[in-house]
Every structure is written in structure tokens, then in C-alpha cells.
Design an enzyme around this catalytic site. Structure first.
Site, short mmCIF file in Angstrom:
data_model
loop_
_atom_site.label_atom_id
_atom_site.label_comp_id
_atom_site.label_asym_id
_atom_site.label_seq_id
_atom_site.Cartn_x
_atom_site.Cartn_y
_atom_site.Cartn_z
N ARG A 15 0.89 -1.16 0.04
CA ARG A 15 -0.10 -0.02 0.03
C ARG A 15 0.92 1.24 -0.05
NH1 ARG A 15 -3.69 -1.30 5.31
NH2 ARG A 15 -1.57 -2.39 5.80
N LYS A 75 1.96 1.58 7.25
CA LYS A 75 2.09 0.76 8.25
C LYS A 75 2.79 1.54 9.45
CE LYS A 75 0.80 -2.71 9.40
NZ LYS A 75 -0.60 -2.97 10.01
N TYR A 94 -0.64 4.57 10.55
CA TYR A 94 -1.08 3.70 11.65
C TYR A 94 0.12 3.14 12.70
CZ TYR A 94 -5.26 2.02 9.02
OH TYR A 94 -6.51 1.94 8.53
N HIS A 96 -0.50 1.55 16.09
CA HIS A 96 -0.68 0.12 16.99
C HIS A 96 0.32 0.01 17.85
CE1 HIS A 96 -3.96 -0.96 14.22
NE2 HIS A 96 -3.17 -0.84 13.20
N GLU A 118 -5.48 4.95 13.53
CA GLU A 118 -6.57 4.08 14.14
C GLU A 118 -7.11 4.65 15.38
OE1 GLU A 118 -3.19 3.45 14.46
OE2 GLU A 118 -2.61 2.65 16.29
N SER A 134 -10.48 -2.27 8.21
CA SER A 134 -11.35 -2.95 8.80
C SER A 134 -12.44 -3.81 7.81
CB SER A 134 -12.17 -2.59 10.11
OG SER A 134 -11.06 -2.11 11.11
N ARG A 203 -25.23 -3.23 19.25
CA ARG A 203 -24.72 -3.94 18.12
C ARG A 203 -25.37 -5.19 17.60
NH1 ARG A 203 -19.11 -1.71 17.70
NH2 ARG A 203 -19.50 0.13 16.52
N SER A 220 -21.39 -11.37 24.84
CA SER A 220 -20.11 -12.07 25.17
C SER A 220 -19.65 -12.62 26.38
CB SER A 220 -18.72 -11.08 24.84
OG SER A 220 -17.80 -11.35 25.04
N LEU A 240 -12.06 -5.13 19.79
CA LEU A 240 -11.18 -4.00 19.90
C LEU A 240 -11.68 -3.28 21.02
CD1 LEU A 240 -8.98 -2.29 18.68
CD2 LEU A 240 -10.68 -0.77 17.76
N ALA A 268 -7.63 -9.37 15.10
CA ALA A 268 -7.16 -8.32 16.24
C ALA A 268 -5.71 -8.39 16.45
CB ALA A 268 -8.18 -8.43 17.30
N ASP A 270 -3.41 -7.33 15.42
CA ASP A 270 -2.46 -5.93 15.49
C ASP A 270 -2.73 -5.38 16.93
OD1 ASP A 270 -4.88 -5.28 14.76
OD2 ASP A 270 -4.64 -3.59 13.44
N VAL A 298 -2.14 -12.82 10.49
CA VAL A 298 -1.48 -11.77 9.73
C VAL A 298 -1.79 -10.28 10.08
CG1 VAL A 298 -1.20 -11.01 7.27
CG2 VAL A 298 -1.42 -13.22 7.49
N MET A 301 -3.50 -7.71 6.85
CA MET A 301 -4.30 -8.45 6.05
C MET A 301 -4.51 -7.62 4.67
SD MET A 301 -6.84 -10.54 8.35
CE MET A 301 -7.77 -11.12 7.13
N1 LIG Z 1 -5.09 -7.63 11.02
C1 LIG Z 1 -5.34 -6.73 10.02
O1 LIG Z 1 -4.81 -6.73 9.07
C2 LIG Z 1 -6.32 -5.90 10.72
C3 LIG Z 1 -6.91 -5.05 9.84
C4 LIG Z 1 -7.92 -3.96 10.16
C5 LIG Z 1 -8.32 -4.08 11.67
N2 LIG Z 1 -7.61 -4.89 12.28
C6 LIG Z 1 -8.07 -5.14 13.73
O2 LIG Z 1 -9.28 -5.81 14.02
C7 LIG Z 1 -9.79 -5.35 15.41
C8 LIG Z 1 -11.23 -4.89 15.17
O3 LIG Z 1 -11.52 -3.82 14.50
P1 LIG Z 1 -12.83 -2.95 14.18
O4 LIG Z 1 -12.76 -1.95 13.20
O5 LIG Z 1 -13.68 -4.15 13.89
O6 LIG Z 1 -13.11 -2.46 15.58
P2 LIG Z 1 -14.76 -2.14 16.33
O7 LIG Z 1 -14.44 -0.98 17.15
O8 LIG Z 1 -15.32 -1.38 15.13
O9 LIG Z 1 -15.38 -3.28 16.70
C9 LIG Z 1 -14.84 -4.10 17.80
C10 LIG Z 1 -15.77 -4.64 18.40
O10 LIG Z 1 -15.32 -5.39 19.46
C11 LIG Z 1 -16.32 -5.42 20.50
N3 LIG Z 1 -15.77 -5.83 21.80
C12 LIG Z 1 -14.91 -5.43 22.74
N4 LIG Z 1 -14.36 -6.07 23.78
C13 LIG Z 1 -15.33 -7.16 23.51
C14 LIG Z 1 -15.52 -8.41 24.39
N5 LIG Z 1 -14.54 -8.59 25.57
N6 LIG Z 1 -16.48 -9.64 23.66
C15 LIG Z 1 -16.87 -9.22 22.84
N7 LIG Z 1 -16.81 -8.07 21.97
C16 LIG Z 1 -16.10 -7.05 22.34
C17 LIG Z 1 -16.86 -4.07 20.72
O11 LIG Z 1 -18.01 -3.84 21.41
C18 LIG Z 1 -16.85 -3.59 19.24
O12 LIG Z 1 -18.10 -3.92 18.65
C19 LIG Z 1 -8.95 -4.28 15.77
O13 LIG Z 1 -7.92 -4.64 16.70
C20 LIG Z 1 -8.10 -3.83 14.56
O14 LIG Z 1 -7.09 -3.18 14.85
C21 LIG Z 1 -6.80 -5.80 11.96
#
Ligand SMILES: NC(=O)c1ccc[n+]([C@@H]2O[C@H](COP(=O)([O-])OP(=O)(O)OC[C@H]3O[C@@H](n4cnc5c(N)ncnc54)[C@H](O)[C@@H]3O)[C@@H](O)[C@H]2O)c1
Length: 372
Positions: A15, A75, A94, A96, A118, A134, A203, A220, A240, A268, A270, A298, A301
């Protein structure tokens, strides 16, 4: 302002921080944009397209870092990039930082002003610069899971959709935010048997209202998570706590109880990951086994679909880049508290409370530091 766009150096990261269209927009407002030669070549954004948009092409990252007042990346900076940052320089990318004390220290030592995509917020409390990636990662997570469920990729040998007379894959999604809802949309589209957990009941209400009885929603609860995870073919980790380390919702014991060949995708990762057994992987070697369960963790991603991701990301980041370039960092951060929420490090001080808490460090309120 002189804006610098270095080529990304993280493994399999193609990217780029600004598109030719963004460069054109900045140049028309009197800014100078330095783009490292080759920064977008791998995704069809040629040096020539940047040049025609008004960019000055630069041979090395070192020169971009040396000349630019603001660095716009994708990144988190790698150690060699942190070493090139300097006081009075803006880094917009970003970060993190919560699970990464080494990078935190390097950024504090640099003296630069580091704004994390982020944790920039929007009027409704959402995270608008995390959302596009996301969306990509959420959609990809099901694609990755479907692929790795195949026997040749180490999985159980299950077709996500099943066929008439044979049940589809059981998919558990932990977290119903942007990643979770995009994963849900793909899993439902593929015909999987899906349930989704969140601790935010609103949600869950929205998901229930949209999908009806096609999807099961769960609060949860640790015992329910254990039951569903242990019988799942696929688990997607998508929780998150903004700016903080992810809660470990799936223990090693639960992984041990899953069937061999099941696939877990920890999006999650990251933020440290929400499976106790997760460790970051790359697109070069995306998976590893723990107790027979295939882990896909990864950390970047969206890098695999770098062209889609570049446009999706810059659509969201560009208005902030423009504000920082037009107003300067102090004024831009002072008048826009949503952008200010992204400020993580400023002139050697840590300004993110969750990062400070995660690492046991002191932090200073951003407002106290934002003086000319
Ligand atoms: N690996 C990658 O390439 C990549 C890419 C994009 C995002 N991410 C990561 O993905 C993760 C999620 O991002 P998002 O944009 O969906 O965030 P978001 O804030 O939109 O959603 C996170 C959700 O997690 C829920 N949550 C928090 N604690 C919880 C628990 N104990 N039990 C159940 N649910 C719970 C929240 O209520 C929320 O609905 C983040 O860590 C983000 O950094 C990773």
C-alpha cells in the site's frame, strides 16, 4: 508544507500513503509532495502518474525523511524508519503502539509528533481511519478461512457453504464491530452457519434486526464463547478496546478442545490478538498450527489487496492530511478534537492514555502540550 511519502518497507506491504489524486489535490493548494520512486509501482500507481500529478520523485527513503515536514505512511514505522524521524516532524500513519513498547520508545526518543490513524475519531465515536481497513480485513477473513479450510491448505477439508445434504461450516465471529460485521456479511453470503458475539447489546440488536434468524447473536459471556468456539470450524477474532491491547477471549485450553483442522483467523492480532495462542504472521507464511488448529494471524491483511486498500484508506485519511498541511499540526490538532484523539506521541511525551496504561508509562493530556 513539504509532505513525504516513502515506500512501505514492512514484509509484503504494497500500500502507499497517498494516491496520485491526493498528490494533485495537495499540489494545487501550494504544497510540495515528495514521493519515493517506486512507492506505488507494485499496485499500478506508476512513478509517472505521481509525477504528472505534481509530485517530486525521490530516490531514497532517507532523503524523503530528511526533506519532508510531514511523513504520510500506511504501516507503523519500522526501526530503521523511527531512526530517521526527527523533532518537529509530523508522522501520520497506523501506529498500534499498545502492544509495542520498542516502537513507543523509539517514537518518544525521536521528538516527532506522531498521529495514529487508528485512534482518530468521528462525531459518532467511530474510528473512521480504521474502518476502511477493517472493512477489507473483515471481508478477507472469511476468504482466508474458506481457503485454509481446504485440505491442501492444512484445514479440515470443509466447504464453507456445504452442499445440499451436507452441512455448511460453523463460523463463530468474536466482535460485531466493523471487522465482525463485514466478516458476517461474507460468511452469510457464502452460506455458512454463523453466530456472532459482542458485549455491546445495541450492536447485537442491529445485527439481529438486519439478519433476523439467519444469524445467532450472543452476548460476550465466557462460558458461551467456550461452548461455541470448541464446536466451531472457523473462529474469527475481531474484538477491539480502542488503543488498548485486545482482550484474550479464547484460551489455550479452548484451542486444545477444538477439532484438528479447524481455522482461527485473529484479525485483532495488530492489537496483540484475542486468542492466547496468537502470534503475528506475515503474508509470506500466514499460518501455523497449535494443537492441530490452523492459526492465521496476519497483522497487515489488507496489504494483500493493496490496490483496493490504498484507495479505501486514502479516501478516509486524505481530508486529515489536507487539514494538517493547510493549518499546520498545532492548529489542526487544536481545532479538531477528533484528529487530536489520534495524537499518540508529541515531542517526547506519550499522549495516549490507553498506550500508557498498557505499558505502565506516564502520559500527558494532548491539550497541555499543544502550544505554539
Ligand atoms: N489484521 C489486520 O490486518 C487488521 C486490519 C484491520 C483491523 N484490524 C483489527 O481488527 C480489530 C477490530 O477492529 P474493528 O474496526 O472491527 O473495531 P470496532 O471497534 O469496530 O469493533 C470492535 C468490537 O469489539 C467489541 N468488543 C470489545 N470487547 C469485547 C469483548 N470482550 N467481547 C466481545 N466483543 C467485544 C466491541 O463492542 C466492538 O463492537 C482491531 O484490533 C483492529 O486493529 C486488523
Amino acid at each position: 508544507m513539504i509532505v513525504g511519502v516513502p515506500q512501505e518497507v514492512k514484509n509484503y506491504e504494497f500500500r502507499v500513503g497517498l494516491t496520485p489524486g491526493n498528490v494533485s489535490g495537495l499540489c494545487k493548494q501550494g504544497h510540495c509532495v515528495l514521493v519515493q520512486r517506486g512507492a506505488g509501482e507494485q499496485i499500478g500507481l506508476s512513478d509517472e502518474s505521481y509525477r504528472l500529478a505534481g509530485a517530486t520523485l525521490i530516490d531514497s527513503a532517507a532523503e524523503v525523511f530528511k526533506k519532508a515536514e510531514m511523513i504520510v505512511k500506511v504501516k507503523e514505522p519500522q526501526p530503521q524508519e523511527c531512526a530517521m524521524l526527527r523533532e518537529d516532524q509530523i508522522l501520520f500513519t497506523y501506529l498500534h503502539l499498545a502492544p509495542d513498547p520498542i516502537q513507543t520508545k523509539a517514537l518518544m526518543d525521536s521528538g516527532a509528533t506522531c498521529i495514529a490513524y487508528e485512534t482518530v475519531t468521528s462525531f459518532n465515536g467511530a474510528l473512521p481511519l480504521l474502518a476502511p481497513m477493517s472493512e477489507v480485513a473483515g471481508r478477507m477473513s472469511i476468504q482466508a478461512a474458506a481457503c485454509h479450510l481446504e485440505k491442501t491448505h492444512g484445514g479440515l477439508g470443509i466447504l464453507m457453504a456445504g452442499v445440499p445434504g451436507v452441512a455448511p461450516a460453523k463460523v463463530v465471529i468474536l466482535g460485531g464491530g466493523v471487522v465482525g460485521r463485514n466478516a458476517l456479511q461474507m460468511a452469510v453470503g457464502m452460506g455458512a452457519d454463523v453466530c456472532i458475539f459482542d458485549r455491546d447489546i445495541e450492536r447485537l440488536r442491529q445485527i439481529d434486526a438486519f439478519y433476523g434468524n439467519r444469524v445467532r447473536t450472543y452476548y460476550s459471556d465466557p462460558l458461551l464463547i467456550e461452548q461455541r468456539v470448541c464446536e466451531a470450524d472457523v473462529v474469527i477474532g475481531a474484538v477491539l478496546l480502542p488503543g488498548a491491547a485486545a482482550p484474550k477471549l479464547v484460551t489455550q485450553e479452548m484451542i486444545r478442545k477444538m477439532q484438528a483442522g479447524a481455522v482461527v483467523v485473529d484479525v485483532a492480532i495488530d492489537q496483540g490478538g484475542c486468542f492466547e495462542t496468537s502470534k503475528p504472521t506475515t503474508h509470506a507464511a500466514p499460518t501455523y498450527l497449535v494443537d492441530g488448529v490452523l492459526h492465521y494471524c496476519v497483522a497487515n491483511m489488507p496489504g494483500a489487496v493493496a490496490r483496493t486498500s490504498t484507495f479505501a484508506l486514502t479516501n478516509a485519511t486524505y481530508p486529515f492530511v489536507e487539514a494538517l498541511a493547510n493549518r499546520g499540526v498545532i492548529e489542526a490538532l487544536s481545532i479538531d478534537h477528533h484528529l487530536r484523539n489520534g495524537l499518540s506521541v508529541h515531542r517526547g511525551n506519550l499522549t495516549s492514555k490507553p498506550v500508557a496504561q498498557a505499558q505502565g508509562l506516564d502520559f500527558v493530556m494532548a491539550q497541555e502540550l499543544l502550544v505554539v
